[in-house]
Design an enzyme around this catalytic site. Structure first.
Site, mmCIF file in Angstrom:
data_model
loop_
_atom_site.group_PDB
_atom_site.id
_atom_site.type_symbol
_atom_site.label_atom_id
_atom_site.label_comp_id
_atom_site.label_asym_id
_atom_site.label_seq_id
_atom_site.Cartn_x
_atom_site.Cartn_y
_atom_site.Cartn_z
ATOM 1 N N CYS A 66 4.692 -20.824 51.783
ATOM 2 C CA CYS A 66 4.564 -19.366 51.822
ATOM 3 C C CYS A 66 5.542 -18.714 52.793
ATOM 4 O O CYS A 66 5.141 -18.091 53.778
ATOM 5 C CB CYS A 66 3.131 -19.013 52.189
ATOM 6 S SG CYS A 66 2.009 -19.729 51.000
ATOM 7 N N PRO A 105 27.328 -43.565 64.528
ATOM 8 C CA PRO A 105 27.225 -42.778 63.300
ATOM 9 C C PRO A 105 25.806 -42.790 62.736
ATOM 10 O O PRO A 105 25.140 -43.827 62.744
ATOM 11 C CB PRO A 105 28.189 -43.491 62.342
ATOM 12 C CG PRO A 105 28.222 -44.904 62.825
ATOM 13 C CD PRO A 105 27.952 -44.886 64.297
ATOM 14 N N ARG A 111 24.695 -39.805 60.110
ATOM 15 C CA ARG A 111 24.764 -39.127 58.813
ATOM 16 C C ARG A 111 25.582 -39.899 57.785
ATOM 17 O O ARG A 111 25.188 -40.043 56.642
ATOM 18 C CB ARG A 111 25.371 -37.738 59.000
ATOM 19 C CG ARG A 111 25.310 -36.872 57.757
ATOM 20 C CD ARG A 111 26.128 -35.598 57.930
ATOM 21 N NE ARG A 111 25.866 -34.915 59.163
ATOM 22 C CZ ARG A 111 24.967 -33.933 59.328
ATOM 23 N NH1 ARG A 111 24.261 -33.532 58.307
ATOM 24 N NH2 ARG A 111 24.799 -33.363 60.509
HETATM 25 N N1 LLP Z 1 25.023 -39.620 68.892
HETATM 26 C C1 LLP Z 1 24.455 -38.552 69.471
HETATM 27 C C2 LLP Z 1 24.385 -38.505 70.928
HETATM 28 C C3 LLP Z 1 23.947 -37.498 68.685
HETATM 29 O O1 LLP Z 1 23.397 -36.440 69.269
HETATM 30 C C4 LLP Z 1 24.032 -37.574 67.266
HETATM 31 C C5 LLP Z 1 23.493 -36.509 66.415
HETATM 32 C C6 LLP Z 1 24.622 -38.722 66.704
HETATM 33 C C7 LLP Z 1 25.109 -39.710 67.539
HETATM 34 C C8 LLP Z 1 24.743 -38.911 65.213
HETATM 35 O O2 LLP Z 1 25.570 -37.979 64.633
HETATM 36 P P1 LLP Z 1 25.933 -38.081 63.083
HETATM 37 O O3 LLP Z 1 26.851 -39.274 62.901
HETATM 38 O O4 LLP Z 1 24.668 -38.253 62.337
HETATM 39 O O5 LLP Z 1 26.598 -36.807 62.775
HETATM 40 N N2 LLP Z 1 19.741 -32.285 62.089
HETATM 41 C C9 LLP Z 1 21.149 -31.976 61.920
HETATM 42 C C10 LLP Z 1 22.039 -32.983 62.622
HETATM 43 C C11 LLP Z 1 21.760 -33.154 64.086
HETATM 44 C C12 LLP Z 1 22.638 -34.180 64.764
HETATM 45 C C13 LLP Z 1 22.165 -34.457 66.136
HETATM 46 N N3 LLP Z 1 22.882 -35.476 66.857
HETATM 47 C C14 LLP Z 1 21.450 -31.869 60.434
HETATM 48 O O6 LLP Z 1 20.545 -32.006 59.618
HETATM 49 O O7 LLP Z 1 22.597 -31.602 60.041
#
Ligand code: LLP
Length: 424
Positions: free
Chosen positions: A346, A276, A278
């Site tokens: 901009c 995790p 986010r």
């Molecule tokens: N594991 C892998 C292999 C991943 O690609 C990701 C996120 C995670 C774990 C973590 O996922 P989370 O628990 O954070 O959802 N920039 C985008 C989010 C991109 C996520 C990419 N991979 C945003 O701002 O929403």
């Protein structure tokens, strides 16, 4: 739950009033709450307490070394996707045997670095990658623990740009090819299969896609075991979503997610890894900004802040919603009106929110973007030559700058004028 609350009408990060940080550090600035980061990590850890597990924080969400140290000291493992992230985790004191290396395009140089320094496992994502890793591992005289990231072809029902588990996405190996791929790995020197990896996307607010993917992984575990492979670890990825708007229904919590995992794969006796990002960092950070101008347009009013798309790109990139709140609470009953909240860059895309109802701020008033701790500072840039946004970590009544804003000289001095262009 987070630790950004009003006290006496002033928004605090834990026990520190945000205006105090604004005075000391300036704006824009990211501010994180250590208590919130730790609480979220602990929720995941407790949600998996029914069996052996390791919560591997996805470093990409917020990768400041101070944040990694805080989580690493609490026992977290790390999920990294580059040599840079790996080095950050090690700089934070996280041992190699708690670091999982994921990613669709690992280079030979990156493989050599993490193998030489120690890694818990490498999550493979393609046949060319496994052949390269086999050669590198053999040359280094190592037997590397690996999993294969399978693509289960499950729609995570999230934003198009952050869904990763459909067959059209670049990630993983189609689950239908998994048996052949595991057979090839078993025959390759230098690789030792330890499990299966899956990650279907980010900001999932429904548990059903997780359930569907984990069920497929459970079936695959039994198939692969029957073929003689050792499947003792399941890396089930990250992706659990957070409530970006306070008014929305809250998505499932880690405890419910942990129950789904237990129901779908608990009977297999595997060690569970999750990644995790986010949910640990998102609501543990805010972006604080100052009002530069309130400008009346022809058809709408603009609130022009000193933060811009280069500091927080999520609204421009994904159309993401972030609650924007005043740091000094408005008087009860104060009238609101709609504003387009924008930055100084901009581009028309430098818009954080359209028609957002707010009590009209005055020049100099501070606002906070909530839920900006994940994929905020890490995705920032110096576009428009705006120096990199600083980061501050709060714990109780103390705070520290964990990444300073560079001076203009520091920013400019990273560029070099070639000799053949110089005046001398
Ligand atoms: N594991 C892998 C292999 C991943 O690609 C990701 C996120 C995670 C774990 C973590 O996922 P989370 O628990 O954070 O959802 N920039 C985008 C989010 C991109 C996520 C990419 N991979 C945003 O701002 O929403």
């Amino acid at each position: 739950m987070d630790h950004f609350l009003y006290n006496g009408g002033i928004l605090h990060a834990e026990d520190v009033p945000l205006p105090e940080i604004a005075r000391a550090v300036g704006t824009p600035a990211y501010v994180y709450s250590a208590a919130t980061l730790l609480r979220h990590y602990t929720l995941f850890d407790e949600a998996l307490a029914w069996g052996p597990h390791l919560v591997c924080y996805a470093v990409k969400a917020a990768s400041n070394v101070a944040i990694l140290k805080l989580l690493g000291d609490a026992g977290a493992g790390m999920d990294v996707v580059s040599e840079g992230e790996y080095r950050r985790a090690r700089a934070a004191g996280v041992p190699g045997d708690r670091i999982v290396f994921s990613g669709v395009g690992k280079t030979e140089g990156e493989m050599r670095h993490v193998l030489a320094s120690g890694v818990r496992q490498i999550n493979l994502e393609s046949e060319p990658e496994m052949r390269l890793l086999s050669r590198v591992a053999t040359e280094m005289g190592l037997d590397v623990p690996v999993t294969v990231r399978v693509n289960p072809d499950v729609d995570a029902k999230t934003h198009e740009k952050i869904a990763t588990g459909r067959s059209d996405d670049k990630f993983g190996i189609p689950i239908a090819r998994a048996r052949a791929v595991y057979a090839e790995i078993a025959a390759l020197p230098g690789l030792r299969v330890v499990g299966i990896d899956v990650h279907i996307g980010s900001q999932l607010t429904d548990l059903d896609p997780f359930r569907a993917a984990y069920r497929k992984v459970a079936d695959l575990t039994e198939t692969l075991r029957a073929e003689g492979h050792t499947i003792e670890r399941l890396d089930l990825g990250g992706g659990l979503g957070i409530p970006y708007a306070r008014s929305n229904l809250a998505p499932p919590v880690p405890l419910e997610y942990g129950r789904v995992i237990q129901e779908e794969v608990g009977h297999l006796g595997c060690e569970i890894e999750i990644e995790p990002g986010r949910l640990i960092a998102g609501n543990a950070g805010i972006l604080m900004a100052s009002t530069i101008f309130v400008k009346a347009g022809e058809t709408r009013d603009f609130l022009i802040l000193d933060a811009a798309m280069n500091d927080l790109i999520r609204p421009a990139m994904y159309g993401a919603h972030h609650d924007i709140v005043p740091v000094v609470e408005a008087a009860p009953g104060a009238e609101t009106r709609p504003f387009d909240v924008v930055g100084p860059v901009c581009e028309s895309g430098d818009t954080f929110a359209k028609g957002r109802d707010m009590v009209p701020p005055r020049a100099g008033d501070l606002v906070a973007f909530r839920s900006a701790g994940a994929y905020g500072a890490v995705m920032s840039s110096e576009y428009n030559s705006r120096p990199m946004v600083p980061e501050v970590l709060v714990q109780g009544d103390q705070y520290a700058v964990i990444r300073a804003r560079p001076t203009f000289d520091e920013m400019i001095s990273r560029d070099t004028i070639p000799e053949w262009l110089s005046d001398a």
